[in-house]
Design an enzyme around this catalytic site. Structure first.
Site, short mmCIF file in Angstrom:
data_model
loop_
_atom_site.label_atom_id
_atom_site.label_comp_id
_atom_site.label_asym_id
_atom_site.label_seq_id
_atom_site.Cartn_x
_atom_site.Cartn_y
_atom_site.Cartn_z
N GLU A 16 0.01 3.75 1.71
CA GLU A 16 -0.02 4.07 3.16
C GLU A 16 1.56 3.87 3.56
OE1 GLU A 16 -2.28 5.15 5.74
OE2 GLU A 16 -2.80 6.01 3.96
N SER A 26 0.63 -1.35 0.02
CA SER A 26 -0.01 0.13 0.05
C SER A 26 0.89 1.26 0.19
CB SER A 26 -0.96 -0.12 1.08
OG SER A 26 -1.60 1.30 1.39
N TYR A 39 -1.75 0.08 10.67
CA TYR A 39 -2.10 -0.60 9.19
C TYR A 39 -0.64 -0.39 8.50
CZ TYR A 39 -3.63 -0.99 4.58
OH TYR A 39 -3.96 -1.06 3.24
P1 NAP Z 1 -11.59 -4.41 1.46
O1 NAP Z 1 -12.62 -4.39 0.57
O2 NAP Z 1 -11.56 -4.08 2.84
O3 NAP Z 1 -11.39 -6.39 1.41
C1 NAP Z 1 -10.65 -6.72 2.65
C2 NAP Z 1 -10.76 -8.34 2.41
O4 NAP Z 1 -9.70 -9.14 3.39
C3 NAP Z 1 -12.16 -8.88 2.68
O5 NAP Z 1 -12.76 -9.99 1.79
C4 NAP Z 1 -12.21 -9.47 4.02
O6 NAP Z 1 -13.17 -10.34 4.31
C5 NAP Z 1 -10.64 -10.21 3.92
N1 NAP Z 1 -10.21 -10.38 5.25
C6 NAP Z 1 -10.10 -9.70 6.34
N2 NAP Z 1 -9.49 -10.19 7.39
C7 NAP Z 1 -8.98 -11.65 6.79
C8 NAP Z 1 -8.72 -12.66 7.52
N3 NAP Z 1 -8.23 -12.59 8.78
N4 NAP Z 1 -8.38 -13.71 6.85
C9 NAP Z 1 -8.81 -13.53 5.39
N5 NAP Z 1 -9.42 -12.43 4.68
C10 NAP Z 1 -9.61 -11.47 5.45
O7 NAP Z 1 -10.20 -4.17 0.83
P2 NAP Z 1 -9.81 -3.80 -0.66
O8 NAP Z 1 -9.96 -2.40 -0.94
O9 NAP Z 1 -10.43 -4.81 -1.45
O10 NAP Z 1 -8.23 -4.00 -0.77
C11 NAP Z 1 -7.59 -5.32 -1.09
C12 NAP Z 1 -6.14 -5.25 -0.34
O11 NAP Z 1 -5.21 -4.31 -0.90
C13 NAP Z 1 -6.12 -4.98 1.01
O12 NAP Z 1 -4.86 -5.93 1.46
C14 NAP Z 1 -5.65 -3.58 1.42
O13 NAP Z 1 -5.11 -3.47 2.40
C15 NAP Z 1 -4.87 -3.48 -0.15
N6 NAP Z 1 -4.85 -2.07 -0.44
C16 NAP Z 1 -6.01 -1.50 -0.74
C17 NAP Z 1 -6.03 -0.35 -1.58
C18 NAP Z 1 -7.18 0.57 -1.67
O14 NAP Z 1 -7.15 1.65 -2.11
N7 NAP Z 1 -8.51 -0.11 -2.09
C19 NAP Z 1 -4.82 0.36 -1.58
C20 NAP Z 1 -3.66 -0.30 -1.31
C21 NAP Z 1 -3.54 -1.46 -0.71
P3 NAP Z 1 -14.55 -10.02 4.91
O15 NAP Z 1 -15.28 -9.62 3.88
O16 NAP Z 1 -14.93 -11.32 5.65
O17 NAP Z 1 -14.36 -9.00 5.98
O1 G4F Z 2 -10.83 6.70 2.49
P1 G4F Z 2 -9.92 6.44 3.41
O2 G4F Z 2 -10.16 5.88 4.89
O3 G4F Z 2 -8.41 5.91 2.95
P2 G4F Z 2 -6.97 5.84 3.46
O4 G4F Z 2 -7.02 6.08 4.77
O5 G4F Z 2 -6.11 6.50 2.41
O6 G4F Z 2 -6.57 4.20 3.13
C1 G4F Z 2 -7.27 3.51 1.78
O7 G4F Z 2 -5.98 3.68 0.96
C2 G4F Z 2 -4.75 2.81 1.27
C3 G4F Z 2 -3.82 3.36 -0.03
O8 G4F Z 2 -3.17 4.48 0.29
C4 G4F Z 2 -5.11 1.69 1.78
F1 G4F Z 2 -3.82 0.88 1.97
C5 G4F Z 2 -6.06 1.41 2.87
O9 G4F Z 2 -6.44 -0.01 2.83
C6 G4F Z 2 -7.17 2.00 2.47
O10 G4F Z 2 -8.00 1.40 1.32
O11 G4F Z 2 -9.17 8.00 3.94
C7 G4F Z 2 -8.80 8.93 3.07
C8 G4F Z 2 -8.39 10.32 3.61
C9 G4F Z 2 -7.88 10.22 4.73
O12 G4F Z 2 -6.71 11.03 4.75
C10 G4F Z 2 -8.71 10.44 5.99
O13 G4F Z 2 -8.34 11.33 6.92
O14 G4F Z 2 -9.84 10.86 3.73
C11 G4F Z 2 -9.83 11.33 5.17
N1 G4F Z 2 -11.02 11.39 5.74
C12 G4F Z 2 -11.70 12.57 5.93
N2 G4F Z 2 -13.01 12.45 6.55
C13 G4F Z 2 -11.86 10.39 5.84
C14 G4F Z 2 -13.03 10.92 6.75
N3 G4F Z 2 -11.80 8.91 6.01
C15 G4F Z 2 -12.93 8.32 6.18
N4 G4F Z 2 -12.69 6.88 6.29
N5 G4F Z 2 -13.83 8.95 6.58
C16 G4F Z 2 -13.85 10.03 7.07
O15 G4F Z 2 -14.96 10.51 7.50
#
Ligand code: NAP
Ligand code: G4F
Length: 342
Positions: A137, A135, A159
């Site tokens: 992050e 990520s 995280y």
């Molecule tokens: P998400 O929608 O939160 O999905 C997370 C998945 O992980 C869900 O299927 C969840 O299952 C499963 N999970 C949670 N705990 C687990 C466990 N103990 N064992 C097995 N599975 C488990 O996340 P996403 O946005 O698809 O992201 C996919 C991956 O990319 C994650 O690793 C996230 O950290 C990473 N990532 C995401 C972003 C982004 O912007 N979306 C960016 C960079 C990296 P349940 O349905 O049962 O909760």
């Molecule tokens: O949507 P967010 O919660 O995403 P964040 O923290 O960037 O993390 C996501 O992206 C990561 C990749 O860079 C992944 F690794 C991670 O698993 C996840 O998918 O927040 C985005 C921004 C933050 O700066 C937060 O402080 O939005 C700001 N924010 C402002 N108000 C909020 C809110 N975030 C959330 N979730 N809820 C609010 O009400």
């Protein structure tokens, strides 16, 4: 013989898009899902229903990244050629409230999977390719803008610290045990299937409901944070491309643009002919103890070596999400009109 892929996190946003993508490429797709007291398969339900032929190529297995025995069992049953580790407690704010649990799932969970694959490759003699969902992050308190594969990490949440651990374990298993293991350092990617508590989806869902008179306020935290937001459907192709290369490597996947939460509000409420300042209120509970102020990725390596580039623009992404949430809000409004509480 069809290629077999195993996905952890198959019920999540990326798991659903990756499943669709791999099925489209002719793969047999297997997913690890956790047992839950209610359904968690709404994002992949259609993959069962699309066709009978597809149904037999798409299978779910109960397991958990925290249960190494379940991982070993699933891997030896399926014998996958490619494994995508997408499972995580992926909510950054929640990781401050559950740091140990987040570290277990994100850090030790990845290690459990890598260990299972090491045994599978060494003892059963199977070559396997592994993708780790790393990520942006990890860049946290960024050392430079934009961030690339050579930018130093400075994680700012439990995280992000756990993702750094998993990132380096992935590289160590590549170097120590010759596993074809890749890190995709993905910047934020969103879609209509994005979890409702991440900021983009929280905004598109609330704005749609406000437009239809279903709610009148939206409570948010830091509006100044800037993110590099792309479309999840584009990003799963990059995951797959990494595993099709001659050699394993690590890649940044991003759009190269950065926008503030405030700009996302402008885009969404503007599309709906609304002024967000009439509806948005700041609630301190959504601020984080340490914030990541700006993320902006440099994906030129992925573009040059994988031939990957993003297709969906910031504006189109916001509109796609609003259009989908408006449809749901319309159904909710119809239920309200019929006298049901939603
Ligand atoms: P998400 O929608 O939160 O999905 C997370 C998945 O992980 C869900 O299927 C969840 O299952 C499963 N999970 C949670 N705990 C687990 C466990 N103990 N064992 C097995 N599975 C488990 O996340 P996403 O946005 O698809 O992201 C996919 C991956 O990319 C994650 O690793 C996230 O950290 C990473 N990532 C995401 C972003 C982004 O912007 N979306 C960016 C960079 C990296 P349940 O349905 O049962 O909760
Ligand atoms: O949507 P967010 O919660 O995403 P964040 O923290 O960037 O993390 C996501 O992206 C990561 C990749 O860079 C992944 F690794 C991670 O698993 C996840 O998918 O927040 C985005 C921004 C933050 O700066 C937060 O402080 O939005 C700001 N924010 C402002 N108000 C909020 C809110 N975030 C959330 N979730 N809820 C609010 O009400």
């Amino acid at each position: 013989m069809r290629k077999r892929a195993l996905i952890s996190g198959i019920t999540g946003q990326d798991g659903s898009y990756l499943s669709e993508f791999l099925l489209g490429k002719g793969y047999e797709v297997h997913g690890i899902m956790r047992r839950c007291s209610s359904f968690t398969t709404h994002r992949i339900e259609h993959l069962y229903q699309d066709s009978h032929e597809q149904e037999v190529r798409f299978k779910l297995h109960y397991g958990d990244l925290l249960d190494p025995l379940s991982l070993r069992r699933v891997i030896s049953d399926i014998e996958p050629e490619e494994v995508y580790n997408l499972g995580a407690q992926s909510h950054v704010k929640t990781s401050f409230e559950q740091p140990a649990y987040t570290a277990e799932v994100v850090g030790i969970g990845t290690l459990n999977l890598l260990e299972a694959l090491r045994d599978y490759q060494d003892h059963a003699g199977h070559a396997v390719r592994f993708y780790q969902a790393s990520s942006s992050e990890m860049y946290g308190n960024v050392r430079e803008v934009p961030q690339s594969e050579v930018t130093r990490f400075y994680p700012r949440s439990p995280y992000a610290c756990a993702k750094v651990f998993a990132f380096w374990q992935t590289i160590n298993y590549r170097e120590a045990y010759n596993i074809f293991a890749c890190n995709g350092v993905l910047f934020n990617h969103e879609s209509p299937r994005r979890g409702e508590t991440f900021v983009t989806r929280k905004i598109t869902r609330a704005a749609s409901r406000i437009k239809l008179g279903l709610q009148d306020k939206l409570f948010l935290g830091n509006l100044d944070a800037k993110r590099d937001w792309g479309f999840a459907g584009d990003y799963v192709e990059a995951m797959w491309l990494m595993l099709q290369q001659q050699d394993p490597d690590d890649y940044v996947v991003a759009t190269g643009e950065t926008h503030s939460v405030r700009e996302f509000l402008d885009e969404v409420f503007g599309y709906l002919d609304l002024d967000w300042s009439d509806y948005v209120e700041i609630d301190p509970q959504y601020f984080r103890p340490t914030e990541v102020n700006i993320l902006q990725g440099d994906a030129s390596k992925a573009e040059a070596l994988l031939g990957w580039s993003p297709k969906v623009s910031f504006s189109d992404l916001a509109r796609m999400m609003v259009d989908a949430d408006l449809q749901t809000a319309e159904q909710e409004a119809a239920l309200v009109a019929a006298g049901y509480a939603v």
